[in-house]
Design an enzyme around this catalytic site. Structure first.
Site, PDB file in Angstrom:
ATOM      1  N   LYS A   1      24.914  28.607  15.848  1.00 31.81           N
ATOM      2  CA  LYS A   1      24.120  28.303  14.458  1.00 31.81           C
ATOM      3  C   LYS A   1      23.055  29.472  14.530  1.00 31.81           C
ATOM      4  CE  LYS A   1      21.131  25.018  12.330  1.00 31.81           C
ATOM      5  NZ  LYS A   1      20.499  26.119  11.711  1.00 31.81           N
ATOM      6  N   PHE A   2      23.408  30.217  13.351  1.00 27.34           N
ATOM      7  CA  PHE A   2      22.470  31.512  13.354  1.00 27.34           C
ATOM      8  C   PHE A   2      21.140  31.215  12.556  1.00 27.34           C
ATOM      9  CE2 PHE A   2      26.325  33.357  14.412  1.00 27.34           C
ATOM     10  CZ  PHE A   2      26.240  34.834  14.632  1.00 27.34           C
TER      11      PHE A   2
END
Length: 301
Positions: free
Chosen positions: A23-24
């Site tokens: 999850k950036f």
């Protein structure tokens, strides 16, 4: 284009047919490449093409009729930097061209919604993932597919080791799942108990907000007051509130200090309402003590 959403979970999901992605920590962004040009859309539906001219130029390499879903990030000192993404997103068109040179953006794509004009959202994630990789790998940066694994042990390793690179956690999807537009059909595991909260107002003055009045996503609609804001957050809230008030001066005048909220240790406190609300990421426990800590505004929403 309504984007897919995710439900927060506290432990890493396991089971057959699951895919795991990092999850950036950036801004959600839809890239739409038409025959004539490129349009960049934020999660809210707002068009932000002028803020990211470097990504718009790179997206011209995509075939016409392509729509991608992903996250725009800015890398600095070996990790993603959310504050720099915020800076890019808030830039004027003239300033954006300068920042594109000094703070280039990258696009972490995690889904393809249309390809060659064909809507592929109903296809299983596993198939859409293959299409995404085939599309982007020949192009290279700044348009790149996010890493993905079906191995929960590798996903757990990512979860433990990638925070040093600015990765927030993991997103978990079913391989057989269609794209859940507008629904919380995915799962997300963050490293802290961080949630999005609606900012319905603020205490203090427009030039010096002191705390935010929040509605937390826990099934209770009772507003509560956050812990005191940092200097950086005060500036962000002041700017966002000013933009809201400039857009609707009449509503702003009506909302000025007309509501009250119960603050821990302070009793009834007046506050200025915000309509529509802002969104903030907050860290909080299941109880209301201590007050929620505001980590940042989500101005990409």
């Amino acid at each position: 284009m309504r984007v897919a959403l995710a439900t927060a979970v506290r432990t890493l999901p396991h089971g057959a047919g699951l895919a795991y992605e990092p999850k950036f920590d950036g801004h959600r962004l839809v890239i739409a490449r038409s025959a004539a040009d490129v349009v960049l859309q934020a999660r809210s539906g707002r068009i932000v093409t002028s803020a990211f001219p470097d990504l718009a130029a790179a997206a011209l390499q995509l075939p016409a009729g392509t729509v991608l879903d992903g996250e725009v990030v800015v890398w600095h000192a070996g990790r993603t930097d959310f504050a720099l993404v915020q800076r890019r997103a808030a830039a004027t068109a003239a300033r954006a061209a300068v920042l594109a040179q000094s703070l280039p953006a990258s696009y972490a794509a995690f889904d393809v919604l249309e390809l060659a004009g064909l809507d592929v959202r109903a296809r299983p994630y596993e198939r859409r993932r293959a299409l995404l990789v085939d599309l982007l790998l020949p192009l290279g940066p700044p348009l790149q597919p996010v890493p993905m694994t079906t191995d929960p042990e590798l996903a757990a390793t990512w979860y433990e080791t990638l925070p040093a690179s600015g990765i927030e956690g993991l997103v978990v999807k079913r391989l057989d799942q269609a794209y859940p537009a507008g629904r919380r059909g995915w799962q997300k595991l963050r490293h802290t108990d961080v949630r999005d909260a609606a900012v319905v107002g603020y205490t203090g003055t427009p030039r010096r907000p002191l705390a935010l009045v929040l509605v937390l996503p826990v099934g209770d609609e009772t507003p509560l007051v956050s812990s005191p804001l940092t200097a950086a957050l005060r500036r962000e809230v002041a700017e966002a509130a000013a933009a809201r008030e400039a857009a609707d001066p009449l509503a702003a005048a009506t909302a000025a200090a007309t509501a009250t909220v119960t603050a821990i240790g302070l009793g009834e406190v007046p506050y200025r309402a915000l309509d529509p609300p802002l969104t903030a990421e907050v860290r909080h426990t299941s109880a209301r003590h201590p007050p929620p800590e505001v980590l940042r505004l989500r101005t990409d929403l």
